[in-house]
Each structure stands twice: as structure tokens, then as C-alpha cells.
Enzyme design. Structure first.
Site: not given
Ligand code: NAD
Length: 504
Positions: A235-236, A240, A257, A291
């Protein structure tokens, strides 16, 4: 037929019990039209705790089953995915807004990683190491780790689970999945396919795979539970930053990731026809919501005007819209209104830094007022400043001019993220420098292809604020196991290492 009916038929076909998506407090909406397509129930603290307990119980059994037999489950899962590819791919399109070929491609990626993991199930080997002591043998073994929590983002709603789950399962670990709150239906469908696969085999422990629907709270339950040995979180960077320290605080394993800010360099010797096509796919494809999407482009000044002119032609002609309603669409919608707002704010900010914006407007508003389709934006920037330094999850490509290759390389690396990168060049000095230790500082460095669209055979992930994790191919499996180093004395003396003497 409404989209909700379409979804209902798909979920029935995929074997998801109707009560799981017809009632519940969480509305699921499709970015294609903005309409509500289902309602799901969030996991509670007690249901999550129970799922983790079941996974822990399943682990005690699953870890004793020989790895090639564990691979058999993943082989059957891969076959279920093959049979369900059309339906699941269409559901990905409806729930995440990808064009149809990308929805299907995402399921193909799941099938590919299952095949990879089946082969891997016979290759989880360690080294035999030369001992310095006579009549001693030293070796390493890899053992299962424990329940693996998988937190995923909306933009690859099913593939990211499979990269983790296929490996985790052959490595002897149960999986507990917290999908994005924006894409719970595809997760329910994959869990149903998993259960179909498990039912076809004897001896699969209950609770080997579970799904926890919900938002951040549900993810935190996985992050904080000491029974969850590893959390792989995609995720974002903001996510992380919250998850990483919490896992570290309990000394849990993590695979992070996170976001990227991927760049390409176009050199004067490049095949420009190829570069235009590659850059268009990488920057515009998936509406800039990968991503690995291309976000920064450095073009040599000698080809800049001609090359950017060609890119603008592509930008002006790309087909945008609802892939279920129009043929040959290449760009679907943004995930939601917030993504659209962020894109507009970012473009406004880029203008304040001297950026000249081409594209970026909302389209298709009349047909679908609750959906957010945009023309991709190409922004010519005088320098790498302001919004260029961060990831905006939308189709914005910042284009900058360079004159010296080393200057372009330095700018390429001068951002906090380090996921993917590429160079377009036929000059071997530039190409090899880009791939060398003083070249791209990213986890992925490509030549004459764009930064997006990785194959599962390689390890996937990035450096710096991208989090450092690696998933999918190569030896990424090692993160899902614990390594044991064993020294065996088959003699009758007790020589100590490093020549230490301890005569009693
Ligand atoms: P996001 O960070 O909003 O959410 C990702 C996941 O994390 C969701 O399931 C969310 O519910 C969970 N989450 C959020 N805060 C959390 C916390 N404090 N504790 C536990 N879980 C939590 O991301 P998004 O908008 O769904 O996706 C887009 C982002 O993901 C972009 O930044 C993109 O670059 C990244 N991404 C990275 C990769 C990679 O492999 N590097 C792959 C796909 C997407």
C-alpha cells in the site's frame, strides 16, 4: 442488467455465498459508474481473533505436511483460477476499474505464481556448508514460519494476495488476508475458489486461508497479534510508516511493498517508436494507478521537442471510458472522488512550480456523474521540485529535459522512493552504467521497456521509502520461512570453532 446484477451472477458463479455480499454495513461501489454493487460485513475483533486462532491451529498440522504435497493444493488452486479466469477478471474490472484485458491479466498473474510455487515446493533447499572442524557437517534448513498476514491495496486486488499466498502456502504457512476496503468482493471470490480447491483434496486443515474484511482497524489486528509471524503489507508509504514500526516493536517479520515514484530516461540513441509505446503504457495504463506506473520522464534535450510532441499526440487520442460500455477502451476510471481531487490538487501545485499541464481534465461526467474518468496529464516541469518528489496515484507524468547523462541519473535517484526504473538507449555505456552499482537505485531496473508490468519470475519490490520488501519470484520465498543452521559432529572428539580450547 444493472452492475449489481452482473456482480451477483459473477459471485454466484465463483461460489461466494450470497449472505456475504448482500447485507452488511460496508457499501461496495464500482468505480466504473460509482454505483453500489454489494454490501459486506466487516470483521469484528472477535471474528478476527478467531480466524487467527484457526490459522495458528492449522499451522501446527500444515507445517508437518511435506512441501510437495502442500504444492498440490496450490496446483489445484491454480486450476480453479484457470477455470474462473473470465469471471474473476471481469469482477476485477468492475471492482477496481481496470480494462478487461488487465482484469484478465491480473488473474493470469495469479495462475503464473501458482505454477511457480508448485515447482518451488520441491526446491525449498538450504546449503551444505564446509565446516572448519574435522568430522563435522554444517547445513541449513528452511522451516515454516507461522500464520502470514497479507494486507493488500485496491489497485491489484487479487494478484498481490497470490504472490504472497502461493509462496506462503507451499512454505508451510496459513494465510490471513486483509484486502483493501475498496475491493472486498474479489477477495471473497478468491477465498471461495481457495475453498473449492481445498475441498478437492484430503487432509487440508480448516482455517488455512481466511479473509478479514474491513479498513485500517482490521489490518491493525493482524499487525499487532503475536501469533501472526509475518505481515506482508502492500500500500502507500503512509500505511508503511504506521505498520512498519508496530511490527518491529514486536520483532515480527515484515515485507513492505509501498509506493513508488518511477522514472525513465530517454537517451538520444533510443528507438523512439518503441519508447513512445512503452512510455504510453507505463504512464497512462491502469489510469496511472500501478505502483510501477511511470511518473517521471527525463528526455535528452536534442530529442525533447519531437519526442514530447509525439507523446502529446498519444495523450490526446487515448480511448478513455467504461470498459464494459465501450469497445477498445485503454483507460478506465480513477478509483474514487478522492483520487480525482488529489490529482487536481497536484496539478494545481505543479503549476505553481512552473509546470505546464497538458490534459488532466475530467471526462464522461454526463454518462457517469458518480464516476471519475480523466484524460491523462503530461506536465512539462522546469525542475524536479514540489509534487514531482512524491507519488500521486493518478495518471500524471512529469517530463523534464536533460543534457548530461550523469545529471539525468542523479535526478533519477534523487527522490525518496525506489521501486522501478527504466532506460531507453542503445548505447551500451549508458545502459550498463544505469544497471551498475552507481546506476538506478531501484529494486527494478529495465532497459528498453517501461518500469511497469513485471513478470512473476523475478523478485518484486523496491528500496528506500518503497519499503525494501521482495515478493513473487527468485528467492523471495525465503522471507516466508525460518532458517536453521545445524552443525553435526559425526566424530568422537570435540574440537571447538576458532581453535578455542576448553579442557576440563
Ligand atoms: P493504502 O495505503 O490506502 O491501503 C493499503 C492497505 O493497507 C489497505 O488494505 C488498507 O486498509 C491498509 N491499511 C491502511 N492503513 C493501515 C494501518 N495503519 N494498519 C494496517 N493496515 C492499514 O493504499 P491503496 O490506496 O489501497 O493503494 C495504493 C498504494 O499502494 C500506492 O501508494 C501504491 O504505490 C501502493 N502499491 C505498492 C505496491 C508495491 O508492490 N510496492 C503494489 C501495489 C500498490
Amino acid at each position: 442488467m444493472t452492475l449489481a446484477n452482473d456482480v451477483d451472477l459473477l459471485l454466484q458463479d465463483l461460489g461466494v455465498p450470497r449472505h456475504l455480499y448482500s447485507q452488511g454495513s460496508r457499501a461496495v461501489r464500482s468505480p466504473l459508474t460509482g454505483e453500489t454493487i454489494a454490501r459486506v460485513l466487516d470483521a469484528t475483533v472477535s471474528s478476527a481473533t478467531e480466524a487467527i486462532a484457526r490459522a495458528q491451529h492449522a499451522f501446527l498440522e500444515w507445517r508437518t505436511i511435506p512441501a510437495p504435497q502442500r504444492g498440490e493444493l496450490v496446483r489445484v488452486l491454480g486450476n480453479e483460477l484457470r477455470s474462473a479466469k473470465t469471471a474473476l477478471g471481469r469482477l476485477v474490472t468492475i471492482e477496481a476499474g481496470k480494462i478487461l484485458s488487465e482484469g484478465q491479466g491480473e488473474v493470469q498473474e495469479m495462475i503464473d505464481i501458482c505454477d511457480f510455487a508448485v515447482g518451488l515446493s520441491r526446491q525449498l533447499y538450504g546449503l551444505t556448508i564446509a565446516s572448519e572442524r574435522p568430522n563435522h557437517r554444517m547445513m541449513e534448513q528452511w522451516h515454516p514460519l507461522g500464520p502470514v498476514g497479507i494486507i493488500t491495496s485496491f489497485n491489484f486486488p487479487v494478484a498481490v494476495w497470490s504472490w504472497n499466498a502461493a509462496l506462503a502456502l507451499v512454505c508451510g504457512n496459513p494465510v490471513i488476508w486483509k484486502p483493501s476496503e475498496k475491493t472486498p468482493l474479489t477477495a471473497l471470490a478468491v477465498q471461495a475458489l481457495f475453498e473449492r480447491a481445498a475441498a478437492k483434496l484430503d487432509g487440508i486443515p480448516a482455517g488455512l486461508s481466511a479473509v478479514l474484511i474491513g479498513g485500517r482497524d482490521a489490518g491493525e489486528l493482524l499487525v499487532d497479534d503475536p501469533r501472526v509471524a509475518l505481515v506482508s503489507a502492500t500500500g502507500s508509504i503512509a500505511m508503511g510508516r504506521m505498520v512498519g514500526p508496530r511490527l518491529a516493536a514486536r520483532f515480527a517479520r515484515s515485507i513492505l511493498e509501498l509506493g513508488g515514484n518511477n522514472a525513465s530516461i530517454v537517451c538520444p540513441s533510443a528507438d523512439l517508436d518503441l519508447a513512445v509505446r512503452a512510455i504510453a503504457f507505463a504512464a497512462i495504463g491502469t489510469a496511472g494507478q500501478r505502483c510501477t506506473s511511470l511518473r517521471r520522464l527525463f528526455v535528452h534535450y536534442s530529442i525533447y521537442d519531437a519526442f514530447v510532441g509525439r507523446l502529446k499526440q498519444v495523450y490526446a487520442s487515448v480511448r478513455i471510458g467504461n470498459p464494459l460500455a465501450k469497445d477498445d477502451v485503454l483507460v478506465g476510471p480513477l478509483i474514487d472522488e478522492m483520487a480525482f481531487q488529489k490529482m487536481q490538487e497536484t496539478l494545481a501545485e505543479a503549476r505553481t512550480f512552473g509546470g505546464i499541464v497538458f490534459g488532466g481534465a475530467r471526462v464522461e461526467e454526463k454518462q457517469d456523474p458518480a464516476a471519475y474518468y480523466v484524460t491523462p496529464a503530461l506536465v512539462e516541469m522546469p525542475a524536479q521540485t514540489g509534487p514531482v518528489l512524491r507519488e500521486t496515484f493518478a495518471p500524471i507524468l512529469y517530463v523534464m529535459k536533460y543534457s548530461e547523462f550523469d545529471e539525468a541519473l542523479a535526478l533519477h535517484n534523487d527522490v525518496p522512493q525506489g521501486l522501478s526504473s527504466s532506460i531507453f538507449s542503445t548505447n551500451m555505456h549508458e545502459v550498463e552504467k544505469f544497471l551498475s552499482a552507481r546506476g538506478s537505485d531501484c529494486g527494478i531496473a529495465n532497459v528498453n521497456i517501461g518500469p511497469s508490468g513485471a513478470e512473476i519470475g523475478g523478485a518484486f519490490g523496491g528500496e528506500k521509502e518503497t519499503g525494501g520488501g521482495r515478493e513473487a519470484g527468485s528467492d523471495s520465498w525465503k522471507a516466508y520461512m525460518r532458517r536453521v543452521t545445524s552443525t553435526i559432529n559425526f566424530g568422537h572428539d570435540l574440537p571447538l570453532a576458532q581453535g578455542v580450547r576448553f579442557d576440563i
